[in-house]
Design an enzyme around this catalytic site. Structure first.
Site, PDB file in Angstrom:
ATOM      1  N   LYS A 171     -37.819 -59.899  -4.526  1.00  0.00           N
ATOM      2  CA  LYS A 171     -38.676 -60.674  -5.424  1.00  0.00           C
ATOM      3  C   LYS A 171     -37.848 -61.817  -5.996  1.00  0.00           C
ATOM      4  O   LYS A 171     -36.816 -61.586  -6.650  1.00  0.00           O
ATOM      5  CB  LYS A 171     -39.199 -59.785  -6.552  1.00  0.00           C
ATOM      6  CG  LYS A 171     -40.081 -58.647  -6.059  1.00  0.00           C
ATOM      7  CD  LYS A 171     -41.426 -59.167  -5.589  1.00  0.00           C
ATOM      8  CE  LYS A 171     -42.369 -58.012  -5.282  1.00  0.00           C
ATOM      9  NZ  LYS A 171     -43.723 -58.475  -4.973  1.00  0.00           N
ATOM     10  N   ASP A 200     -40.220 -62.651  -1.523  1.00  0.00           N
ATOM     11  CA  ASP A 200     -41.545 -62.784  -2.143  1.00  0.00           C
ATOM     12  C   ASP A 200     -41.423 -63.501  -3.476  1.00  0.00           C
ATOM     13  O   ASP A 200     -40.841 -62.984  -4.422  1.00  0.00           O
ATOM     14  CB  ASP A 200     -42.166 -61.396  -2.348  1.00  0.00           C
ATOM     15  CG  ASP A 200     -43.596 -61.472  -2.884  1.00  0.00           C
ATOM     16  OD1 ASP A 200     -44.119 -62.597  -3.057  1.00  0.00           O
ATOM     17  OD2 ASP A 200     -44.189 -60.407  -3.126  1.00  0.00           O
ATOM     18  N   GLU A 226     -42.926 -64.991   1.195  1.00  0.00           N
ATOM     19  CA  GLU A 226     -44.274 -64.695   0.680  1.00  0.00           C
ATOM     20  C   GLU A 226     -44.625 -65.547  -0.540  1.00  0.00           C
ATOM     21  O   GLU A 226     -43.836 -65.683  -1.465  1.00  0.00           O
ATOM     22  CB  GLU A 226     -44.314 -63.200   0.319  1.00  0.00           C
ATOM     23  CG  GLU A 226     -45.647 -62.720  -0.234  1.00  0.00           C
ATOM     24  CD  GLU A 226     -45.723 -61.201  -0.307  1.00  0.00           C
ATOM     25  OE1 GLU A 226     -44.937 -60.512   0.392  1.00  0.00           O
ATOM     26  OE2 GLU A 226     -46.565 -60.692  -1.070  1.00  0.00           O
ATOM     27  N   ASP A 251     -50.301 -64.037  -0.042  1.00  0.00           N
ATOM     28  CA  ASP A 251     -50.725 -62.813  -0.721  1.00  0.00           C
ATOM     29  C   ASP A 251     -51.798 -63.168  -1.760  1.00  0.00           C
ATOM     30  O   ASP A 251     -53.002 -63.028  -1.500  1.00  0.00           O
ATOM     31  CB  ASP A 251     -49.504 -62.126  -1.361  1.00  0.00           C
ATOM     32  CG  ASP A 251     -49.862 -60.832  -2.071  1.00  0.00           C
ATOM     33  OD1 ASP A 251     -51.021 -60.378  -1.960  1.00  0.00           O
ATOM     34  OD2 ASP A 251     -48.990 -60.261  -2.761  1.00  0.00           O
ATOM     35  N   LYS A 275     -54.368 -56.033   1.030  1.00  0.00           N
ATOM     36  CA  LYS A 275     -54.316 -54.951   0.034  1.00  0.00           C
ATOM     37  C   LYS A 275     -55.735 -54.504  -0.262  1.00  0.00           C
ATOM     38  O   LYS A 275     -56.603 -55.344  -0.543  1.00  0.00           O
ATOM     39  CB  LYS A 275     -53.698 -55.453  -1.275  1.00  0.00           C
ATOM     40  CG  LYS A 275     -52.329 -56.050  -1.154  1.00  0.00           C
ATOM     41  CD  LYS A 275     -51.828 -56.589  -2.496  1.00  0.00           C
ATOM     42  CE  LYS A 275     -50.399 -57.087  -2.370  1.00  0.00           C
ATOM     43  NZ  LYS A 275     -49.888 -57.721  -3.607  1.00  0.00           N
TER      44      LYS A 275
END
Ligand code: MG
Length: 379
Positions: A171, A200, A226, A251, A275
């Site tokens: 992250k 991400d 991402e 995402d 998701k």
């Protein structure tokens, strides 16, 4: 003589648990840091035939909405549409919920999960088989590196690498760019050479200088980068995708099948995080996977802060959907959430999640554990 498995079963009760998951570790992201607890929702649907279905919603305030509004939507708006209905009419019921309330995808995902759990138990088959059968029985697990204490994170990551995990998602965007580069340097230097690193940003960069920063990250050979820019900065995201060689994964910019069509039309990205909490359930997640597949866009199994029920549902989805080929982040119920609500936890073997093969979601719930973290129950 055989009896029809549907048509003689009605929903008798619905319990909505607003829960507070205790967390084993702090998490930082591009936006929406999480300290000690994370709110969530667990639903239980009972029937007059003795079959019970379970579902979970994992809302995140900065992403899909709040747990409090999710519980209220289920309790106030979905309850009257569900009580007395045939729970095996999953598609018809979900269409009714879709038309009753806009958005609230995680509330819809939780109800669909419980309905499919009932249908699977009724037919004696795991949800993956209801959807056409297994294409994989184990799913490579991607673990996110998101602890503000990077030394603590390195210990965690190395321990998991020792247990066979090879997919790690770092992250970035919540610290300085220089600090992100330093963390990536250390991960590349200290992890096994065959480690598959992903990055991400969780929308953490501003569009105007995102390309330069993302380009610098390419030297770490991430298998994808991402969501570098905010959800609505789609033109910037498409421009980054066109500009660099490293695959860009969307995402936050892609929730629904309609947004997936836009994704294809604008060539927004090279891969997409799918998701069930964003799409509103497994069936719509599979629609997104199919749209992406037709366009040559690869799927990745994303999660929110999910306990065992949502992870079990995610596994049923990924197990039966060919175009989720980049692994899945089904680690939160094991490593992040500090209470186990499943009677038998999800099995992780050599860095892979093993898909439960029992009927429905394939898992049993420890109701006492659910009650222990419930702060409000409506039934
Ligand atoms: Mg993400």
């Amino acid at each position: 003589m055989s009896s029809t498995p549907t048509g003689d079963i009605r929903i008798a009760g619905l319990s909505v648990h607003l829960v507070r998951w205790p967390l084993k570790m702090k998490r930082r992201h591009g936006v929406g840091d999480i300290e000690r607890t994370m709110p969530g929702v667990v639903v239980k649907i009972t029937t007059d035939a003795g079959v019970t279905g379970w579902g979970e919603a994992s809302p995140w305030a900065v992403f899909t909405g709040t747990a409090e509004s999710c519980a209220a939507v289920i309790d106030v708006y979905f309850r009257p549409l569900l009580i007395g209905a045939d729970p095996t009419d999953v598609t018809a019921l979900m269409n009714a919920l879709e038309h009753a309330v806009v958005a609230h995808t995680e509330a819809k995902a939780a109800i669909e999960m419980a309905l499919l759990d009932i249908l699977g138990k009724r037919l004696g088959a795991p949800i993956a088989q209801l959807l056409g059968g297994f294409v994989r029985r184990e799913v490579p697990m991607s673990v996110s590196v998101a602890n503000p204490d990077f030394d603590e994170d390195m210990d965690f990551v190395k321990r998991l690498a020792g247990e066979g995990v090879r997919l790690f998602k770092v992250k970035t965007g919540f610290l300085s760019h220089r600090e992100d580069v330093r963390r990536m340097d250390r991960l590349r230097a200290e992890l096994p050479a065959d480690t598959d690193l992903r990055i991400d940003y969780n929308q953490g960069l501003e569009a105007w200088d995102a390309l330069a920063k993302v380009r610098e990250m390419e030297r770490f050979r991430p298998s994808f980068i991402e969501q570098p820019v905010p959800r609505d900065q789609r033109a910037a995201l498409a421009a980054i995708t066109a500009a660099i060689d490293t695959p860009i994964l969307a995402d936050e910019s892609v929730f629904s099948p309609a947004e997936a069509v836009e994704m294809v039309r604008t060539r927004l990205c090279d891969c997409v995080s799918i998701k069930i909490m964003k799409s509103g359930g497994i069936r719509r997640a599979r629609e997104i996977a199919a749209i992406a597949e037709a366009a040559g866009i690869a799927g990745y199994g994303g999660t929110m802060f999910e306990a065992g029920l949502a992870i079990a549902a995610g596994l049923q989805f990924v197990a039966s959907t060919p175009n989720v080929s980049l692994g899945a982040e089904f680690y939160t119920s094991t490593y992040v959430i500090g209470v186990e609500i499943l009677a038998t936890p999800i099995v992780i073997r050599n860095g892979r999640n093993v898909v439960p093969t029992g009927p429905g979601l394939g898992v049993e719930v420890d109701e006492r554990a659910v009650r222990s973290v419930s702060v409000d129950v409506r039934s």
